[in-house]
Design a protein around this motif. Structure first.
Motif, PDB file in Angstrom:
ATOM      1  N   LEU A   1       0.829  -1.198   0.000  1.00  0.00           N
ATOM      2  CA  LEU A   1       0.000   0.000   0.000  1.00  0.00           C
ATOM      3  C   LEU A   1       0.864   1.249   0.000  1.00  0.00           C
ATOM      4  CD1 LEU A   1      -2.784   1.266   0.114  1.00  0.00           C
ATOM      5  CD2 LEU A   1      -2.696   1.105   2.628  1.00  0.00           C
ATOM      6  N   SER A   2       1.938   1.239   0.790  1.00  0.00           N
ATOM      7  CA  SER A   2       2.843   2.392   0.837  1.00  0.00           C
ATOM      8  C   SER A   2       3.535   2.595  -0.514  1.00  0.00           C
ATOM      9  CB  SER A   2       3.896   2.192   1.926  1.00  0.00           C
ATOM     10  OG  SER A   2       3.292   2.042   3.198  1.00  0.00           O
ATOM     11  N   ILE A   3       3.909   1.497  -1.153  1.00  0.00           N
ATOM     12  CA  ILE A   3       4.549   1.591  -2.469  1.00  0.00           C
ATOM     13  C   ILE A   3       3.589   2.205  -3.486  1.00  0.00           C
ATOM     14  CG2 ILE A   3       5.498   0.246  -4.376  1.00  0.00           C
ATOM     15  CD1 ILE A   3       6.528  -1.756  -2.329  1.00  0.00           C
ATOM     16  N   LEU A   4       2.348   1.744  -3.473  1.00  0.00           N
ATOM     17  CA  LEU A   4       1.363   2.277  -4.421  1.00  0.00           C
ATOM     18  C   LEU A   4       1.107   3.752  -4.187  1.00  0.00           C
ATOM     19  CD1 LEU A   4      -1.244  -0.644  -4.566  1.00  0.00           C
ATOM     20  CD2 LEU A   4       0.443  -0.010  -6.295  1.00  0.00           C
ATOM     21  N   VAL A   5       1.013   4.154  -2.926  1.00  0.00           N
ATOM     22  CA  VAL A   5       0.763   5.572  -2.604  1.00  0.00           C
ATOM     23  C   VAL A   5       1.911   6.442  -3.092  1.00  0.00           C
ATOM     24  CG1 VAL A   5       0.541   7.234  -0.720  1.00  0.00           C
ATOM     25  CG2 VAL A   5      -0.749   5.094  -0.659  1.00  0.00           C
ATOM     26  N   ILE A   6       3.146   6.018  -2.844  1.00  0.00           N
ATOM     27  CA  ILE A   6       4.312   6.812  -3.249  1.00  0.00           C
ATOM     28  C   ILE A   6       4.407   6.891  -4.771  1.00  0.00           C
ATOM     29  CG2 ILE A   6       6.831   6.920  -3.211  1.00  0.00           C
ATOM     30  CD1 ILE A   6       6.723   5.673  -0.430  1.00  0.00           C
ATOM     31  N   LEU A   7       4.201   5.767  -5.457  1.00  0.00           N
ATOM     32  CA  LEU A   7       4.282   5.770  -6.914  1.00  0.00           C
ATOM     33  C   LEU A   7       3.168   6.603  -7.537  1.00  0.00           C
ATOM     34  CD1 LEU A   7       5.256   2.060  -7.677  1.00  0.00           C
ATOM     35  CD2 LEU A   7       6.730   4.061  -7.565  1.00  0.00           C
ATOM     36  N   LEU A   8       1.963   6.534  -6.959  1.00  0.00           N
ATOM     37  CA  LEU A   8       0.870   7.367  -7.456  1.00  0.00           C
ATOM     38  C   LEU A   8       1.148   8.844  -7.219  1.00  0.00           C
ATOM     39  CD1 LEU A   8      -2.305   5.317  -6.407  1.00  0.00           C
ATOM     40  CD2 LEU A   8      -1.426   5.686  -8.720  1.00  0.00           C
ATOM     41  N   LEU A   9       1.800   9.160  -6.101  1.00  0.00           N
ATOM     42  CA  LEU A   9       2.171  10.550  -5.822  1.00  0.00           C
ATOM     43  C   LEU A   9       3.177  11.061  -6.850  1.00  0.00           C
ATOM     44  CD1 LEU A   9       2.015  13.024  -3.982  1.00  0.00           C
ATOM     45  CD2 LEU A   9       3.836  12.023  -2.591  1.00  0.00           C
ATOM     46  N   VAL A  10       4.170  10.223  -7.163  1.00  0.00           N
ATOM     47  CA  VAL A  10       5.162  10.611  -8.185  1.00  0.00           C
ATOM     48  C   VAL A  10       4.485  10.793  -9.538  1.00  0.00           C
ATOM     49  CG1 VAL A  10       7.219   9.852  -9.434  1.00  0.00           C
ATOM     50  CG2 VAL A  10       7.067   9.500  -6.975  1.00  0.00           C
ATOM     51  N   LEU A  11       3.562   9.880  -9.870  1.00  0.00           N
ATOM     52  CA  LEU A  11       2.849   9.977 -11.140  1.00  0.00           C
ATOM     53  C   LEU A  11       1.989  11.237 -11.202  1.00  0.00           C
ATOM     54  CD1 LEU A  11       2.150   8.681 -13.852  1.00  0.00           C
ATOM     55  CD2 LEU A  11       0.323   7.424 -12.690  1.00  0.00           C
ATOM     56  N   ALA A  12       1.326  11.569 -10.081  1.00  0.00           N
ATOM     57  CA  ALA A  12       0.485  12.768 -10.044  1.00  0.00           C
ATOM     58  C   ALA A  12       1.332  14.031 -10.214  1.00  0.00           C
ATOM     59  CB  ALA A  12      -0.289  12.815  -8.725  1.00  0.00           C
ATOM     60  N   LEU A  13       2.490  14.066  -9.549  1.00  0.00           N
ATOM     61  CA  LEU A  13       3.386  15.226  -9.700  1.00  0.00           C
ATOM     62  C   LEU A  13       3.885  15.342 -11.133  1.00  0.00           C
ATOM     63  CD1 LEU A  13       5.475  14.975  -6.396  1.00  0.00           C
ATOM     64  CD2 LEU A  13       3.673  16.632  -6.949  1.00  0.00           C
ATOM     65  N   TYR A  14       4.171  14.192 -11.744  1.00  0.00           N
ATOM     66  CA  TYR A  14       4.618  14.203 -13.136  1.00  0.00           C
ATOM     67  C   TYR A  14       3.526  14.752 -14.056  1.00  0.00           C
ATOM     68  CZ  TYR A  14       5.456  12.444 -17.834  1.00  0.00           C
ATOM     69  OH  TYR A  14       5.590  12.339 -19.197  1.00  0.00           O
ATOM     70  N   MET A  15       2.285  14.303 -13.880  1.00  0.00           N
ATOM     71  CA  MET A  15       1.188  14.753 -14.725  1.00  0.00           C
ATOM     72  C   MET A  15       0.919  16.241 -14.518  1.00  0.00           C
ATOM     73  SD  MET A  15       0.440  12.222 -16.547  1.00  0.00           S
ATOM     74  CE  MET A  15      -0.959  12.990 -17.347  1.00  0.00           C
ATOM     75  N   PHE A  16       1.006  16.702 -13.266  1.00  0.00           N
ATOM     76  CA  PHE A  16       0.815  18.131 -12.993  1.00  0.00           C
ATOM     77  C   PHE A  16       1.888  18.960 -13.679  1.00  0.00           C
ATOM     78  CE2 PHE A  16       1.831  21.907 -10.493  1.00  0.00           C
ATOM     79  CZ  PHE A  16       0.597  22.537 -10.450  1.00  0.00           C
ATOM     80  N   GLY A  17       3.144  18.530 -13.542  1.00  0.00           N
ATOM     81  CA  GLY A  17       4.235  19.252 -14.188  1.00  0.00           C
ATOM     82  C   GLY A  17       4.126  19.214 -15.696  1.00  0.00           C
ATOM     83  N   PHE A  18       3.744  18.060 -16.245  1.00  0.00           N
ATOM     84  CA  PHE A  18       3.624  17.928 -17.694  1.00  0.00           C
ATOM     85  C   PHE A  18       2.526  18.835 -18.230  1.00  0.00           C
ATOM     86  CE2 PHE A  18       2.048  15.899 -21.571  1.00  0.00           C
ATOM     87  CZ  PHE A  18       3.236  15.762 -22.276  1.00  0.00           C
ATOM     88  N   MET A  19       1.396  18.911 -17.521  1.00  0.00           N
ATOM     89  CA  MET A  19       0.301  19.771 -17.964  1.00  0.00           C
ATOM     90  C   MET A  19       0.698  21.242 -17.863  1.00  0.00           C
ATOM     91  SD  MET A  19      -3.681  19.549 -16.789  1.00  0.00           S
ATOM     92  CE  MET A  19      -3.610  17.801 -17.162  1.00  0.00           C
ATOM     93  N   PHE A  20       1.413  21.591 -16.788  1.00  0.00           N
ATOM     94  CA  PHE A  20       1.881  22.967 -16.628  1.00  0.00           C
ATOM     95  C   PHE A  20       2.809  23.355 -17.776  1.00  0.00           C
ATOM     96  CE2 PHE A  20       5.194  25.875 -15.124  1.00  0.00           C
ATOM     97  CZ  PHE A  20       4.432  26.962 -14.721  1.00  0.00           C
ATOM     98  N   TYR A  21       3.739  22.459 -18.100  1.00  0.00           N
ATOM     99  CA  TYR A  21       4.668  22.743 -19.194  1.00  0.00           C
ATOM    100  C   TYR A  21       3.943  22.826 -20.534  1.00  0.00           C
ATOM    101  CZ  TYR A  21       8.966  22.364 -16.484  1.00  0.00           C
ATOM    102  OH  TYR A  21      10.000  22.591 -15.599  1.00  0.00           O
TER     103      TYR A  21
END
Length: 245
Positions: free
Chosen positions: A101-121
């Motif tokens: 569960l901790s692994i999934l939460v951390i990976l989803l957090l990284v993915l969400a940050l990536y998508m936010f940054g990608f959309m901003f760019y």
């Protein structure tokens, strides 16, 4: 069975890829310039003709190409950096034996940050393209100017872009990939072809909406920062370039 590929076939493959990329780039510059210039002319109440659009393309294609190269380099660097961070997270989580569960939460957090940054760019890059076409800045200066223009309108820009890109993802990955390409519903060939054509038309329409929306966003950001749209950029004497570089 291993299929061997000769050097001649590789040569033809890379030649085909280079020609394809060149054609796509040419039509991208042409369509992008035409759309942004047309919307800007409508916004300031000026008449626009096909000949005027072609003249703009002839005068600014080098500047726009430089800006597109900078955009490509930034996207390439950003994607590789996030991929490296994702790999490091996997290694760290595997070494320390975190719970699933901790692994999934951390990976989803990284993915969400990536998508936010990608959309901003993506928003910044669309604004940078508009700056390169409608102003004298291009390349990294256009990207810096676009980042400045977004100040104060980030939330609205992100919300609009999120809705538009979600529609694009739905059309491509849900309708086309599952219904037409992979045929999850086991449809007849004729229906798969129809769905593919409809998805193609919808994707073109979504891209047009995105281009128009980002151009209007550029004009709104200019107004927000009390920067006037210089009408002189759209009026030129005979035999004079549309933009002065």
């Amino acid at each position: 069975m291993v299929v061997k590929t000769s050097g001649h076939e590789w040569h033809n493959y890379f030649l085909f890829k280079i020609i394809t990329i060149a054609i796509v780039t040419i039509f991208s510059v042409l369509s992008t310039t035409t759309i942004i210039y047309t919307i800007a002319c409508i916004y300031i109440g000026r008449d626009v003709t096909f000949n005027k659009c072609m003249q703009v393309v002839i005068n600014i294609w080098k500047r726009l190409t430089i800006t597109l190269l900078f955009i490509f380099l930034i996207i390439f660097t950003y994607t590789r950096s996030v991929s490296l961070a994702f790999i490091l997270c996997n290694v760290i989580l595997d070494v320390h034996k975190f719970r699933l569960l901790s692994i999934l939460v951390i990976l989803l957090l990284v993915l969400a940050l990536y998508m936010f940054g990608f959309m901003f760019y993506c928003i910044v890059f669309h604004l940078a393209i508009a700056v390169s076409i409608l102003e004298t800045s291009y390349g990294k200066n256009a990207i810096f100017k676009a980042t400045y223009l977004m100040t104060g309108k980030k939330k609205a820009a992100l919300m609009i872009s999120f809705v538009l890109y979600e529609c694009l993802v739905f059309i491509v990955y849900v309708m086309y990939m599952h219904l037409s390409m992979y045929n999850d519903l086991e449809l007849a060939l004729v229906w798969r072809v129809v769905i593919a054509i409809v998805c193609g038309v919808l994707v073109v329409m979504i891209f047009l909406v995105i281009m128009v929306t980002q151009t209007v966003l550029y004009l709104v950001c200019k107004s927000y920062h009390h920067e006037a749209i210089e009408v002189i950029q759209f009026e030129r004497p005979q035999n004079q370039p549309v933009f002065q570089v």
